[in-house]
Write an enzyme that holds these catalytic residues in place. Structure first.
Site, PDB file in Angstrom:
ATOM      1  N   GLY A 223     -79.068  69.006  71.431  1.00 57.77           N
ATOM      2  CA  GLY A 223     -77.854  68.279  72.249  1.00 57.77           C
ATOM      3  C   GLY A 223     -76.954  68.273  72.997  1.00 57.77           C
TER       4      GLY A 223
ATOM      5  N   LYS B 160     -75.137  58.758  67.010  1.00 51.93           N
ATOM      6  CA  LYS B 160     -73.846  58.188  67.704  1.00 51.93           C
ATOM      7  C   LYS B 160     -73.792  57.877  69.305  1.00 51.93           C
ATOM      8  CE  LYS B 160     -75.320  61.140  72.162  1.00 51.93           C
ATOM      9  NZ  LYS B 160     -74.763  62.189  73.128  1.00 51.93           N
TER      10      LYS B 160
ATOM     11  N   ASN C  74     -84.127  68.195  64.880  1.00 48.83           N
ATOM     12  CA  ASN C  74     -85.145  66.500  64.817  1.00 48.83           C
ATOM     13  C   ASN C  74     -85.372  66.642  66.043  1.00 48.83           C
ATOM     14  OD1 ASN C  74     -83.081  64.696  65.361  1.00 48.83           O
ATOM     15  ND2 ASN C  74     -83.464  64.197  63.455  1.00 48.83           N
TER      16      ASN C  74
ATOM     17  N   TYR D 203     -62.549  65.062  69.453  1.00 49.85           N
ATOM     18  CA  TYR D 203     -63.167  65.184  70.758  1.00 49.85           C
ATOM     19  C   TYR D 203     -62.922  63.622  71.386  1.00 49.85           C
ATOM     20  CZ  TYR D 203     -67.011  68.102  69.436  1.00 49.85           C
ATOM     21  OH  TYR D 203     -68.059  69.134  68.316  1.00 49.85           O
TER      22      TYR D 203
ATOM     23  N   TYR E 264     -70.435  53.617  62.904  1.00 54.32           N
ATOM     24  CA  TYR E 264     -70.545  54.938  64.108  1.00 54.32           C
ATOM     25  C   TYR E 264     -69.478  55.306  63.753  1.00 54.32           C
ATOM     26  CZ  TYR E 264     -69.683  58.559  67.202  1.00 54.32           C
ATOM     27  OH  TYR E 264     -68.527  59.796  67.845  1.00 54.32           O
TER      28      TYR E 264
ATOM     29  N   ASP F  35     -85.197  68.031  59.972  1.00 53.45           N
ATOM     30  CA  ASP F  35     -84.398  66.815  59.819  1.00 53.45           C
ATOM     31  C   ASP F  35     -83.514  67.307  58.471  1.00 53.45           C
ATOM     32  OD1 ASP F  35     -83.393  64.915  58.739  1.00 53.45           O
ATOM     33  OD2 ASP F  35     -84.416  63.574  60.116  1.00 53.45           O
TER      34      ASP F  35
ATOM     35  N   LYS G 206     -67.501  58.967  61.105  1.00 51.06           N
ATOM     36  CA  LYS G 206     -66.582  60.274  61.298  1.00 51.06           C
ATOM     37  C   LYS G 206     -65.593  60.445  60.352  1.00 51.06           C
ATOM     38  CE  LYS G 206     -68.821  62.302  65.272  1.00 51.06           C
ATOM     39  NZ  LYS G 206     -70.034  62.790  64.850  1.00 51.06           N
TER      40      LYS G 206
ATOM     41  N   THR H 192     -62.273  58.951  67.817  1.00 50.33           N
ATOM     42  CA  THR H 192     -62.239  57.651  67.618  1.00 50.33           C
ATOM     43  C   THR H 192     -61.321  57.005  66.239  1.00 50.33           C
ATOM     44  OG1 THR H 192     -64.149  55.198  66.532  1.00 50.33           O
ATOM     45  CG2 THR H 192     -64.105  57.403  66.225  1.00 50.33           C
TER      46      THR H 192
ATOM     47  N   SER I 267     -64.106  62.613  66.356  1.00 50.42           N
ATOM     48  CA  SER I 267     -64.047  61.848  67.092  1.00 50.42           C
ATOM     49  C   SER I 267     -62.481  61.596  68.107  1.00 50.42           C
ATOM     50  CB  SER I 267     -64.621  61.059  67.381  1.00 50.42           C
ATOM     51  OG  SER I 267     -64.709  60.053  68.333  1.00 50.42           O
TER      52      SER I 267
HETATM   53  C1  UD1 Z   1     -66.771  55.698  72.793  1.00 55.43           C
HETATM   54  C2  UD1 Z   1     -66.581  56.033  71.628  1.00 55.43           C
HETATM   55  C3  UD1 Z   1     -66.588  56.920  70.878  1.00 55.43           C
HETATM   56  C4  UD1 Z   1     -67.917  57.995  70.710  1.00 55.43           C
HETATM   57  C5  UD1 Z   1     -68.872  58.154  71.801  1.00 55.43           C
HETATM   58  C6  UD1 Z   1     -69.932  58.485  72.242  1.00 55.43           C
HETATM   59  C7  UD1 Z   1     -64.652  54.494  70.223  1.00 55.43           C
HETATM   60  C8  UD1 Z   1     -63.840  53.417  70.370  1.00 55.43           C
HETATM   61  N1  UD1 Z   1     -64.907  55.161  71.593  1.00 55.43           N
HETATM   62  O1  UD1 Z   1     -67.063  56.394  73.350  1.00 55.43           O
HETATM   63  O2  UD1 Z   1     -65.917  57.682  69.291  1.00 55.43           O
HETATM   64  O3  UD1 Z   1     -67.689  59.865  70.795  1.00 55.43           O
HETATM   65  O4  UD1 Z   1     -68.366  56.680  72.488  1.00 55.43           O
HETATM   66  O5  UD1 Z   1     -70.871  57.727  72.045  1.00 55.43           O
HETATM   67  O6  UD1 Z   1     -65.838  54.207  69.577  1.00 55.43           O
HETATM   68  N2  UD1 Z   1     -67.362  51.391  80.733  1.00 55.43           N
HETATM   69  C9  UD1 Z   1     -67.513  51.109  81.711  1.00 55.43           C
HETATM   70  N3  UD1 Z   1     -68.604  50.377  82.142  1.00 55.43           N
HETATM   71  C10 UD1 Z   1     -69.615  51.050  81.203  1.00 55.43           C
HETATM   72  C11 UD1 Z   1     -69.504  52.487  80.424  1.00 55.43           C
HETATM   73  C12 UD1 Z   1     -68.560  52.028  79.977  1.00 55.43           C
HETATM   74  O7  UD1 Z   1     -66.906  50.257  83.030  1.00 55.43           O
HETATM   75  O8  UD1 Z   1     -71.245  51.271  81.642  1.00 55.43           O
HETATM   76  C13 UD1 Z   1     -65.760  51.829  80.043  1.00 55.43           C
HETATM   77  C14 UD1 Z   1     -65.798  51.889  78.794  1.00 55.43           C
HETATM   78  O9  UD1 Z   1     -65.387  49.744  78.878  1.00 55.43           O
HETATM   79  C15 UD1 Z   1     -64.572  52.660  78.141  1.00 55.43           C
HETATM   80  C16 UD1 Z   1     -64.795  54.166  78.577  1.00 55.43           C
HETATM   81  O10 UD1 Z   1     -66.126  53.265  80.472  1.00 55.43           O
HETATM   82  O11 UD1 Z   1     -63.367  52.134  78.326  1.00 55.43           O
HETATM   83  C17 UD1 Z   1     -65.890  54.770  78.272  1.00 55.43           C
HETATM   84  O12 UD1 Z   1     -67.024  55.078  77.899  1.00 55.43           O
HETATM   85  P1  UD1 Z   1     -67.716  54.705  76.749  1.00 55.43           P
HETATM   86  O13 UD1 Z   1     -68.123  56.599  78.194  1.00 55.43           O
HETATM   87  O14 UD1 Z   1     -68.776  54.525  76.344  1.00 55.43           O
HETATM   88  O15 UD1 Z   1     -67.178  55.363  76.370  1.00 55.43           O
HETATM   89  P2  UD1 Z   1     -65.804  55.250  74.664  1.00 55.43           P
HETATM   90  O16 UD1 Z   1     -65.812  53.742  74.637  1.00 55.43           O
HETATM   91  O17 UD1 Z   1     -64.240  56.491  75.276  1.00 55.43           O
END
Ligand code: UD1
Length: 344
Positions: free
Chosen positions: A12, A87, A34, A180, A152, A60, A156, A129, A127
């Site tokens: 990964g 994830k 897996n 992280y 999810y 797995d 964690k 999170t 995380s």
């Molecule tokens: C989320 C999880 C984190 C997890 C990670 C892995 C939560 C709070 N956080 O992180 O635990 O490890 O995913 O998948 O559950 N954004 C946009 N446009 C997009 C995509 C994202 O504006 O198309 C913004 C989101 O609103 C956020 C930031 O970008 O503010 C980061 O988003 P993302 O990369 O999805 O990570 P997290 O949500 O921080």
């Protein structure tokens, strides 16, 4: 050659970068994966970067007897880094049992078998999170754990508790829980990187796929948050820097430097960056213009979180070193490499 380390989920995104750093540091790596969200060609990429082909077992970990056979075959594993998990936050809300089964059963199987095979050290991918929306920023490891916002996130928290309880009950190994923040970027060689299946949910792959024209436009999820520019703030950490922290964690446990049998470290840069700042830094660093629009908020997003990484800096002896601009360039080079290979 240093100790033999089992890297679960080693094909990964973070697992492959960590395998590279472990091999560069002289460890022997066995990868278990897996391939549910990755590709066996990643092993070729690791070999091209390091000149060493890690052992690879496609299996797995929910199958405990298969895991036992792996420990029998690869005798003498001293440490395990457990990346293998599902994830995707949104998917976990729709398929909670899949997440609980996959992320918890694999952890239980591992914890059951580690003592039987003399494994001394376990690193767990946790995380930020677990902090939810922290009351105090930057957030350090003593901050309270908040109720999880998704299955999810809950897996964690539960895995952290299972590991801690098992060690407090006298299990004969140590563990380091790494929380992280937001890992991004790709290896400078562009041989390995993040390769999400389907439409990316995370910000960086969405940005690079928009920049190269696979996606029409990026949606910024909300510009009405209580932050300086109204978009959400995160702590984006370069995946290669993050990978190096795992080598430090393994070293710390195997060389008996741990102060406690369970230790927790935040892995972040200590700097909060907004979505709009990230977009503009990407444009400056790569010279590529991004098409984006402001969209509504995404359900479940927290407003802002960034790390207090001082414990990792001083106790673990690790620091995030790479600039955001260089990190974003590495992500863009990886996207260009995927285009060259006709993958995307
Ligand atoms: C989320 C999880 C984190 C997890 C990670 C892995 C939560 C709070 N956080 O992180 O635990 O490890 O995913 O998948 O559950 N954004 C946009 N446009 C997009 C995509 C994202 O504006 O198309 C913004 C989101 O609103 C956020 C930031 O970008 O503010 C980061 O988003 P993302 O990369 O999805 O990570 P997290 O949500 O921080």
């Amino acid at each position: 050659m240093k100790a033999k380390i089992l890297v679960t989920g080693g094909a990964g995104y973070i697992g492959s970068h960590t395998t590279v750093e472990l091999q560069n540091a002289g460890y022997e790596v066995v990868i278990l994966d897996n391939l549910s969200n990755s590709n066996a060609e990643v092993i070729d990429g690791i070999e091209r970067i390091t000149g060493i082909r890690p052992a690879f077992e496609k299996m797995d970990m929910q199958d405990k007897e298969a895991l036992r056979r792996l420990f029998e075959k690869h005798k003498g594993i001293k440490g395990v880094i457990n990346f293998a998990a599902s994830k995707a936050v949104g998917e976990s809300v729709k398929k909670p049992l899949l997440y609980y089964r996959n992320n918890l059963v694999t952890m239980l199987n591992l914890l059951d078998l580690m003592p039987e095979y003399g494994v001394e050290a376990l690193v767990f991918s946790s995380s930020c999170t677990v902090y939810g929306q922290p009351d105090v920023l930057p957030v350090d490891e003593t901050a309270p754990i908040k109720p999880a916002l998704s299955p999810y996130g809950n897996t964690k928290q539960i895995c952290e508790e299972i590991i801690t309880d098992t060690i407090h009950a006298g299990a004969p190994f140590k563990s380091i829980l790494l929380r992280y923040f937001n890992p991004i970027g790709a290896h400078p060689s562009a041989e390995i990187g993040e390769l999400p299946l389907g439409t990316p949910q995370n910000l960086l792959p969405y940005i690079t796929q928009t920049a190269i024209g696979v996606r029409e436009q990026l949606s910024v999820f909300g510009d009405d948050y209580d932050t300086p520019d109204g978009s959400c703030i995160r702590d984006y950490i370069y995946v290669v820097d993050l990978a190096k922290a795992h080598v430090k964690a393994i070293e710390r446990m195997l060389e008996n430097k741990s102060q406690d049998n369970v230790e927790i470290f935040n892995l972040g840069t200590g700097k909060g960056v907004s979505v709009l700042e990230l977009i503009h830094t990407f444009e400056e660093a790569t010279g590529v213009k991004l098409r984006y629009k402001i969209a509504g908020r995404r359900e479940g997003d927290i407003t802002q979180v960034w790390a207090d990484p001082r414990k990792a800096n001083t106790v673990l002896g690790w620091k995030a070193e790479t600039s955001l601009a260089d990190t974003l360039k590495s992500a863009w080079n990886w996207q260009l490499h995927l285009r060259e290979k006709g993958i995307m």
